[in-house]
Scaffold this active site. Structure first.
Site, PDB file in Angstrom:
ATOM      1  N   VAL A  77     -10.882  -3.692   5.028  1.00 41.78           N
ATOM      2  CA  VAL A  77     -10.465  -3.859   6.419  1.00 41.78           C
ATOM      3  C   VAL A  77     -10.497  -2.498   7.099  1.00 41.78           C
ATOM      4  CG1 VAL A  77      -8.540  -4.544   7.901  1.00 41.78           C
ATOM      5  CG2 VAL A  77      -8.961  -5.768   5.765  1.00 41.78           C
ATOM      6  N   CYS A  78     -11.126  -2.422   8.267  1.00 41.22           N
ATOM      7  CA  CYS A  78     -11.204  -1.145   8.982  1.00 41.22           C
ATOM      8  C   CYS A  78      -9.809  -0.697   9.428  1.00 41.22           C
ATOM      9  CB  CYS A  78     -12.100  -1.275  10.197  1.00 41.22           C
ATOM     10  SG  CYS A  78     -12.076   0.206  11.223  1.00 41.22           S
ATOM     11  N   VAL A  79      -9.459   0.513   9.092  1.00 45.95           N
ATOM     12  CA  VAL A  79      -8.110   1.020   9.382  1.00 45.95           C
ATOM     13  C   VAL A  79      -7.843   1.114  10.887  1.00 45.95           C
ATOM     14  CG1 VAL A  79      -8.838   3.444   9.066  1.00 45.95           C
ATOM     15  CG2 VAL A  79      -6.428   2.854   8.902  1.00 45.95           C
TER      16      VAL A  79
END
Lengths: 119, 140
Positions: A77-79
């Site tokens: 998941v992209c931070v």
């Protein structure tokens, strides 16, 4: 063949995550590799463990987690996209991890194909 | 949770970033630029393409005060700087192209002079060849 998967939409408003899930499952069953699925934009909502769909509907958050556990798929998941949308370690579903966009670029570099599912 | 390690040493690919949406109606335009900038850290080739309403992203003079949105157009200045560094520094093996689709630009009454950065204007047919020759296409 080695596929990288990019999912740009959440689990309910759009079909993107469903299609990506079925694609990933089918590719793995055919003997291909899917080492990483990257969740970007509203796609980060696929990792929200607080999501509670009605009992007679599919639960993509759980389905992704199960697939990751069974087939050793790296769900990232992209931070930055996650922080904007309130997806953090506190509510991250099983099977997912949070990391940077470099993980998407690496999937593009290291896979034979990068498949994007979104609008 | 299986953290996967890719072999990326010495890998050089061409990424095409396809920007097709108006700048502020959806978040796609803003967030795809973050991916473009990260790809520079990996020294990958990139075509940063603007087509359909995406051509408005590049228009000079964005003023977002009336809509209460963050004006992200300064990011294009950073992208142009990255491109200039790559063009000028022989030690950087990275080709970046900023491309506007001619048909989309003309249909919206714009010319290359309206844009905030210097662009290549290519026809849809020429653009198709560029997409065809890319390893990864990411649209936003």
């Amino acid at each position: 063949m080695k596929f990288g998967i990019l999912i740009n939409e959440g689990p309910f408003t759009h079909q993107a995550s469903d299609t990506a899930y079925h694609f990933t499952k089918a590719a793995l069953e055919k003997g291909h590799d899917v080492p990483r699925v990257f969740f970007y934009y509203d796609g980060v909502n696929n990792a929200n463990k607080l999501s509670e769909p009605q009992a007679d509907d599919r639960n993509l958050v759980k389905l992704w987690g199960q697939l990751a556990a069974e087939k050793n798929v790296d769900l990232v998941v992209c931070v930055a996209a996650g922080m904007r949308r309130g997806i953090k370690d506190e509510n991250l579903a099983d099977g997912f991890r949070i990391s940077g966009l470099g993980q998407l670029v690496e999937a593009g570099m290291g896979c034979d194909r990068l498949m994007m599912f979104g609008d | 949770m299986a953290e996967y390690e890719f072999e990326t040493e010495g890998v050089k690919k061409t990424f095409t970033f396809m920007n097709r949406k108006a700048p502020y109606g959806t978040v796609y335009a803003l967030e795809v630029l973050e991916t473009v900038l990260i790809s520079a850290a990996f020294e990958q080739h990139a075509n940063i393409v603007f087509a359909d309403d995406g051509v408005y992203q590049l228009k000079a003079g964005h003023d977002t005060t009336g809509i209460g949105m963050k004006n992200f157009s300064p990011t294009f200045g950073i992208i142009e700087m990255e491109k200039e560094d790559a063009d000028e520094d022989e030690d950087i093996d990275m080709v970046w192209r900023i491309i506007v689709e001619k048909e989309s630009m003309e249909a919206r009454g714009l010319t290359a002079d309206d844009f905030k950065v210097e662009v290549e204007v290519l026809s849809a047919a020429e653009l198709a060849d560029i997409v065809d020759a890319s390893d990864c296409v990411i649209s936003g």
